[in-house]
Design an enzyme around this catalytic site. Structure first.
Site, PDB file in Angstrom:
ATOM      1  N   HIS A   1       0.870  -1.121  -0.091  1.00  0.00           N
ATOM      2  CA  HIS A   1      -0.090  -0.182  -0.042  1.00  0.00           C
ATOM      3  C   HIS A   1       0.784   1.217   0.123  1.00  0.00           C
ATOM      4  CE1 HIS A   1      -3.027  -2.797   0.971  1.00  0.00           C
ATOM      5  NE2 HIS A   1      -3.665  -2.356   0.165  1.00  0.00           N
TER       6      HIS A   1
ATOM      7  N   ASN B   1      -4.345  -6.910  -7.397  1.00  0.00           N
ATOM      8  CA  ASN B   1      -3.373  -6.841  -6.317  1.00  0.00           C
ATOM      9  C   ASN B   1      -3.216  -7.816  -5.082  1.00  0.00           C
ATOM     10  OD1 ASN B   1      -2.816  -4.312  -7.741  1.00  0.00           O
ATOM     11  ND2 ASN B   1      -3.280  -2.945  -6.106  1.00  0.00           N
ATOM     12  N   ASP B   2      -4.499  -7.686  -4.612  1.00  0.00           N
ATOM     13  CA  ASP B   2      -4.686  -8.969  -3.667  1.00  0.00           C
ATOM     14  C   ASP B   2      -4.918 -10.301  -4.357  1.00  0.00           C
ATOM     15  OD1 ASP B   2      -4.344  -7.956  -1.277  1.00  0.00           O
ATOM     16  OD2 ASP B   2      -5.983  -6.595  -1.331  1.00  0.00           O
TER      17      ASP B   2
ATOM     18  N   GLU C   1     -11.238 -10.242  -5.124  1.00  0.00           N
ATOM     19  CA  GLU C   1      -9.828 -10.224  -4.731  1.00  0.00           C
ATOM     20  C   GLU C   1      -9.251 -11.433  -3.908  1.00  0.00           C
ATOM     21  OE1 GLU C   1      -9.015  -6.033  -2.449  1.00  0.00           O
ATOM     22  OE2 GLU C   1     -10.913  -6.962  -1.560  1.00  0.00           O
TER      23      GLU C   1
ATOM     24  N   ARG D   1     -15.419   2.345  -1.645  1.00  0.00           N
ATOM     25  CA  ARG D   1     -14.932   1.134  -0.900  1.00  0.00           C
ATOM     26  C   ARG D   1     -15.077   1.537   0.436  1.00  0.00           C
ATOM     27  NH1 ARG D   1      -9.496  -2.144  -2.224  1.00  0.00           N
ATOM     28  NH2 ARG D   1      -8.764  -0.312  -0.748  1.00  0.00           N
TER      29      ARG D   1
ATOM     30  N   CYS E   1      -9.787  -2.780 -11.038  1.00  0.00           N
ATOM     31  CA  CYS E   1      -8.995  -1.433 -10.267  1.00  0.00           C
ATOM     32  C   CYS E   1      -7.643  -2.065  -9.589  1.00  0.00           C
ATOM     33  CB  CYS E   1      -9.911  -0.879  -9.266  1.00  0.00           C
ATOM     34  SG  CYS E   1     -10.387  -2.270  -8.011  1.00  0.00           S
TER      35      CYS E   1
ATOM     36  N   ARG F   1     -10.374   4.794  -1.878  1.00  0.00           N
ATOM     37  CA  ARG F   1      -9.824   3.913  -0.710  1.00  0.00           C
ATOM     38  C   ARG F   1     -10.041   4.617   0.423  1.00  0.00           C
ATOM     39  NH1 ARG F   1      -5.222   2.379  -4.580  1.00  0.00           N
ATOM     40  NH2 ARG F   1      -5.474   0.317  -4.601  1.00  0.00           N
TER      41      ARG F   1
HETATM   42  C1  PEP Z   1      -6.633  -4.654  -5.255  1.00  0.00           C
HETATM   43  O1  PEP Z   1      -6.419  -5.539  -4.307  1.00  0.00           O
HETATM   44  O2  PEP Z   1      -6.112  -4.905  -6.225  1.00  0.00           O
HETATM   45  C2  PEP Z   1      -6.892  -3.233  -4.768  1.00  0.00           C
HETATM   46  C3  PEP Z   1      -7.338  -2.524  -5.785  1.00  0.00           C
HETATM   47  O3  PEP Z   1      -7.132  -3.049  -3.420  1.00  0.00           O
HETATM   48  P1  PEP Z   1      -5.913  -2.525  -2.452  1.00  0.00           P
HETATM   49  O4  PEP Z   1      -4.942  -2.440  -3.360  1.00  0.00           O
HETATM   50  O5  PEP Z   1      -6.384  -1.188  -1.825  1.00  0.00           O
HETATM   51  O6  PEP Z   1      -5.703  -3.780  -1.388  1.00  0.00           O
HETATM   52 MG    MG Z   2      -7.151  -5.032  -2.274  1.00  0.00          MG
END
Ligand code: PEP
Ligand code: MG
Length: 553
Positions: free
Chosen positions: A201, A464-465, A441, A344, A512, A308
């Site tokens: 993050h 990402n997750d 995710e 979110r 995203c 976020r």
């Molecule tokens: C993700 O997990 O891709 C996402 C957009 O959420 P974050 O990066 O805030 O965990």
């Molecule tokens: Mg995420």
């Protein structure tokens, strides 16, 4: 106090280069400020007699600030996480121990800085416990480390806020999103760390606020001294210390070329986002702070695809109340009206603002996102009320993070309905059909996406997750940074299947995660059927130019 090491002319004045991971683009020239292990590396050991009262005051303030922080966490964790609050109570006892205070004050009176006095006294206590034969006592040693780093960081925040400026480049072992926000306020433009991953993050935040960064350079805090001139090249992941005149010249040319290119890309803002075959692609923005929105609009974003909200917690230092949340959400929604604003719910936990959460061995697999919210229904309902109040103009959507079970979606919907009823009873106008969706995710949701179709109005792929959970590679662990591959074929195959199911069911599916901001992935994502991207504002022109140049989709 951060004081540069004296830098005489020597071998070390020669240009040195180190390679790391390029985490956030840009080229920045500046002076290094080195921070070791979250502690201040370059504080003075001794002070003048005249400074003693000031130093005693700094110590007293650091104790007060740390105590407030401990009490805050104890209060919010008391009911849900009693073991956490017990640990914190022990810390609080150590922090307020009068013998320790006396020893620290005595050392300051002898002419030492507060940092030095804290470090030495806590370290002495720690060694004493480490020598104990009883394992229960020897384990207590770690408590002293925690409390002393808390005190030192309470001192550090004050010190850094006086010393970091637009010339500074922060060099640190690691960095938190909260630190980044502080540095940004002080106009700092770049940082370099030893640890971290490109999807942490901290890195995402750095990219979204255009703060240049290079991460993963082993032992960098011992390779640079405070005050040295450096260039951080966030495009190629290079840090150059004491650059030669030739290097400086070459980098100045590079920055000129870059800013010209950015100007050209800026012209794209007003153009339609259409592929050569005429397929329309919506590009929305990932927003972490209100400042990002103006930038997003400037770059031509068609609304907000991911707000976020948890970054507000870092800004306020606590979970904001309903009114403050409402004002923020309403202002975001207004700024992008009539385009949509996807809010979110707090994704607290993992590497994001984990205060008040249990001390978990694997926080990314622990209490985060919806898991936290369903444990803290008070927090969740306050947020949903604020979101619903902001929905009156009908361009707000609510999205849930870290879902793994349909029952979580059902429970959240029930809570949202309760909130809506409460607001109706209070005479507040809200959007009765505010779209309700989830992030994809976890593999659990992706594999069972059909079961979620009837419960959700839209979906957004949090790659990402998803990548970290599919590849079993922690997104913030530099030791597995090579395994955390956002271009891994499994990730693409997985996304493809999700998109196919959602599209067939006429449910909006967007992406995203960071992959959406990589031009190398754009064509492939479009070919898979993705029509909605949500990315960091500065990346919008680059992706738009890729979409416009797309020959086949
Ligand atoms: C993700 O997990 O891709 C996402 C957009 O959420 P974050 O990066 O805030 O965990
Ligand atoms: Mg995420």
């Amino acid at each position: 106090m951060i004081v540069p090491h004296s830098l005489g002319h020597s071998e070390s004045d020669k240009e040195r280069r180190y390679h790391g991971i390029p985490a956030s683009r840009g080229i920045v020239f500046g002076k290094a400020i080195v921070i070791h292990n979250d502690l201040i590396s370059d504080y003075e050991e001794h002070i003048e007699i005249s400074q003693i009262p000031h130093e005693l005051e700094r110590f007293a303030q650091a104790v007060e600030k740390s105590e407030q922080q401990f009490n805050h966490i104890i209060n919010i964790s008391k009911h849900e996480f009693p073991s956490m609050s017990h640990i914190l109570e022990t810390y609080s006892m150590i922090l307020t121990d009068s013998f320790m205070h006396e020893a620290i004050r005595n050392k300051i009176q002898e002419g030492y800085t507060a940092e030095n006095a804290i470090f030495h006294n806590f370290n002495a206590q720690k060694q004493f416990f480490l020598l104990a034969k009883d394992p229960v006592l020897s384990e207590r040693a770690v408590d002293f480390d925690h409390v002393s780093s808390q005190l030192l960081s309470a001192l550090r925040k004050r010190t850094i806020s006086h010393k970091v400026d637009e010339q500074s480049i922060v060099i640190s072992t690691s960095i938190t999103p909260t630190d980044i926000m502080t540095f940004k306020q002080e106009q700092c433009k770049a940082f370099v760390t030893e640890i971290g991953g490109i999807a942490s993050h901290a890195s995402i935040l750095a990219r979204s606020i255009s703060m240049t960064s290079v991460i993963g350079i082993n032992d960098i805090v011992h390779k640079i001294k405070t005050g040295e001139t450096i260039i951080v090249d966030g495009n190629d992941g290079i840090v150059i210390i004491n650059p030669s005149t030739k290097t400086k010249h070459a980098y100045r040319k590079k920055t000129e070329r870059e800013s010209k290119h950015r100007e050209e890309l800026g012209l794209l803002a007003g153009m339609e986002s259409l592929t050569k075959k005429g397929t329309h692609i919506t590009i929305r923005a990932n927003i972490d702070s209100i400042g990002d929105i103006n930038e997003a609009i400037q770059y031509g974003a068609k609304g907000i695809g991911l707000l976020r909200t948890e970054f507000q917690i870092a800004r306020y230092g606590r979970i904001p109340d309903e009114q403050s949340q409402f004002e923020w959400y309403a202002s975001c929604a207004q700024k992008v009206y009539p385009e949509s604003c996807t809010i979110r719910a707090f994704d607290i936990g993992s590497d994001k603002f984990a205060e008040g959460l249990p001390n978990e061995a694997n926080p990314a697999l622990g209490v985060r996102g919806i898991r936290y919210l369903l444990k803290r229904k008070d927090v969740f309902k306050t947020q949903m009320r604020a979101v619903l109040r902001a929905s009156e103009a009908k361009n707000v959507k609510l999205m849930l993070p870290m879902i793994t079970n349909v029952s979580e979606v059902i429970q959240a919907r029930e809570l949202m309905n309760e909130c809506r009823e409460e607001l109706y009873a209070e005479g507040v106008k809200v959007d009765p059909f505010m779209p309700f969706g989830i992030m994809i995710e976890t593999p659990a949701v992706g594999l069972e996406i059909r079961s979620y179709l009837k419960h959700c109005d839209f979906f957004s792929i949090g790659s990402n997750d998803l990548t970290q959970y599919l590849l079993a590679a922690d997104r913030i662990n530099e030791h597995v940074a090579e395994l955390y591959d956002i271009f891994h074929p499994s990730v693409f195959r997985f996304i493809k299947n999700i998109v196919r199911t959602c599209t067939a069911a006429h449910k909006e599916i967007s992406i995203c995660g960071e992959i959406a901001g990589f031009p190398d992935a754009t064509n492939q994502l479009i070919r898979m059927g993705i029509r909605h991207f949500s990315i960091s504002p500065p990346l919008i022109p680059g992706i738009k130019s890729k979409i416009i140049g797309n020959e086949r989709d």
